[in-house]
Design a protein around this motif. Structure first.
Motif, short mmCIF file in Angstrom:
data_model
loop_
_atom_site.label_atom_id
_atom_site.label_comp_id
_atom_site.label_asym_id
_atom_site.label_seq_id
_atom_site.Cartn_x
_atom_site.Cartn_y
_atom_site.Cartn_z
N UNK A 73 -47.72 7.20 -1.41
CA UNK A 73 -47.40 8.51 -0.85
C UNK A 73 -48.46 9.56 -1.07
N UNK A 74 -49.37 9.32 -2.00
CA UNK A 74 -50.48 10.27 -2.16
C UNK A 74 -51.57 9.90 -1.18
N UNK A 75 -52.62 10.66 -1.15
CA UNK A 75 -53.71 10.36 -0.24
C UNK A 75 -53.64 11.15 1.05
N UNK A 76 -54.75 11.12 1.76
CA UNK A 76 -54.91 11.88 3.00
C UNK A 76 -54.04 11.30 4.12
N UNK A 77 -53.37 12.18 4.86
CA UNK A 77 -52.59 11.79 6.03
C UNK A 77 -53.34 12.25 7.27
N UNK A 78 -53.67 11.32 8.14
CA UNK A 78 -54.36 11.64 9.38
C UNK A 78 -53.36 12.02 10.47
N UNK A 79 -53.80 12.74 11.48
CA UNK A 79 -52.93 12.95 12.64
C UNK A 79 -52.43 11.62 13.18
N UNK A 174 -36.56 16.15 3.68
CA UNK A 174 -37.39 15.63 2.60
C UNK A 174 -36.60 14.59 1.82
N UNK A 175 -37.25 13.53 1.40
CA UNK A 175 -36.53 12.43 0.75
C UNK A 175 -36.22 12.71 -0.72
N UNK A 274 -37.72 4.76 -5.15
CA UNK A 274 -38.51 3.78 -4.41
C UNK A 274 -37.64 3.02 -3.41
N UNK A 275 -36.44 2.62 -3.85
CA UNK A 275 -35.53 1.92 -2.94
C UNK A 275 -35.17 2.80 -1.75
N UNK A 276 -34.92 4.07 -2.02
CA UNK A 276 -34.52 4.95 -0.93
C UNK A 276 -35.67 5.22 0.03
N UNK A 277 -36.85 5.43 -0.49
CA UNK A 277 -38.00 5.64 0.40
C UNK A 277 -38.25 4.41 1.26
N UNK A 278 -38.11 3.23 0.68
CA UNK A 278 -38.27 2.00 1.46
C UNK A 278 -37.20 1.89 2.54
N UNK A 279 -35.97 2.34 2.21
CA UNK A 279 -34.89 2.32 3.18
C UNK A 279 -35.19 3.26 4.34
N UNK A 285 -35.15 6.19 9.70
CA UNK A 285 -34.21 7.31 9.67
C UNK A 285 -34.80 8.38 8.76
N UNK A 286 -35.41 9.38 9.37
CA UNK A 286 -36.17 10.38 8.62
C UNK A 286 -35.45 11.72 8.50
#
Length: 298
Positions: A73-79, A174-175, A274-279, A285-286
């Motif tokens: 989840x860290x790191x640069x997010x590109x368009x 937000x999760x 972690x389980x929820x983010x994977x779900x 479903x965001x």
């Protein structure tokens, strides 16, 4: 500070008098404006950090891409196809070493590093204070976020004349537990959904912060708190910047005993972040609907 605002306003200096209002904001809106927090996060530091955010986002792509994931989840997010106008730097803010790694990746200057470190420390203190005040208002004893991961993002929305009227970031929740945002002080675009399903604009307010509650807060509170759906819309032809701290839980998420009784049975099965983010990722479903998959059958 007096603010004409469409969402609740919480005065950070007025606790415990604001406690009931804080809980009510969490129950009815899932978000609020935070004011008078400047003993922890001064306006001068907010301004300095926004200047750093703009300068970092001006770096060439090959430098931005060096901001790689250290933790998921860290790191640069590109368009992306879903959010073509959005990009962001990311780092975890658990310790000064996190800032050192980030600044080394993108070759930030010593002064930029100093500002980021001061800002991260102040934001983390606010995260601790606000989450603790929320737990106190709900009558939860012994609550602590020690060891909880906190992700820090420096966001840019590449708005231009040809993008006015389009989406800057799609509708989502937000999760995690809560998010504190220093929004753009001049460029509008943030909108939150009220209980009627209508989107309400959260207009720029220099010196104030926006706090959103996430999916974990709803599950942890046994459904008492609301996770807020929100989005960013392009409303003007100017780049938009924001800075956010996302608090996610450590260990198992489940409602504390104080919020569970015969009249309020446990709503959600226990889960890890972690389980929820994977779900959420696997189901796509965001917007908070993934929580329904964790409901305990009556």
């Amino acid at each position: 500070m007096v603010i004409d605002c469409s969402i609740p306003v919480i005065d950070f200096r007025d606790f415990p008098a604001q406690s009931a209002k804080l809980v009510q904001a969490g129950e009815e809106w899932g978000c609020f404006r935070l004011v008078n927090h400047h003993d922890v996060l001064p306006v001068s530091l907010m301004s300095e950090m926004k200047s750093v955010a703009r300068s970092l986002q001006d770096f060439p792509p090959e430098i931005k891409w060096q901001n790689t994931d250290i933790n998921p989840g860290s790191g640069y997010i590109r368009p992306s196809q879903a959010n073509p106008l959005y990009e962001a730097f990311g780092l975890y803010m658990s310790c000064s070493e996190d800032v050192d790694v980030f600044c080394s990746q993108i070759k930030a200057s010593p002064s930029q590093r100093e500002t980021i470190l001061k800002y991260v420390e102040a934001m983390h203190e606010l995260v601790v204070e606000i989450s603790g005040k929320l737990a106190d208002g709900l009558g939860i004893s012994g609550f602590s976020i020690e060891g909880w991961p906190c992700l820090f993002r420096i966001n840019k929305y590449n708005f231009a004349q040809e993008t006015v009227g389009s989406s800057g970031f799609q509708v989502h929740t937000d999760s995690g537990f809560l998010t504190i945002v220093q929004d753009d002080e001049g460029v509008s675009g943030l909108e939150v959904m009220d209980r009627s399903g209508a989107f309400v604009p959260v207009d720029p307010c220099p010196g104030a912060l926006v706090v959103n509650l996430g999916d974990v807060a709803k599950a942890w509170s046994n459904g008492r708190l609301r996770t807020v759906k929100h989005r960013v819309q392009c409303k003007e032809a100017n780049p938009r910047y924001s800075i956010a701290a996302f608090l996610g839980p450590k260990g198992t998420v489940e409602a504390p005993p104080e919020l569970v009784d015969d009249e309020h049975p446990r709503l959600y099965a226990a889960f890890t972040f972690e389980e929820y983010r994977n779900l959420r990722f696997s189901t796509k479903l965001q917007d908070g609907e993934a929580l329904n998959l964790l409901l305990i059958d009556p």
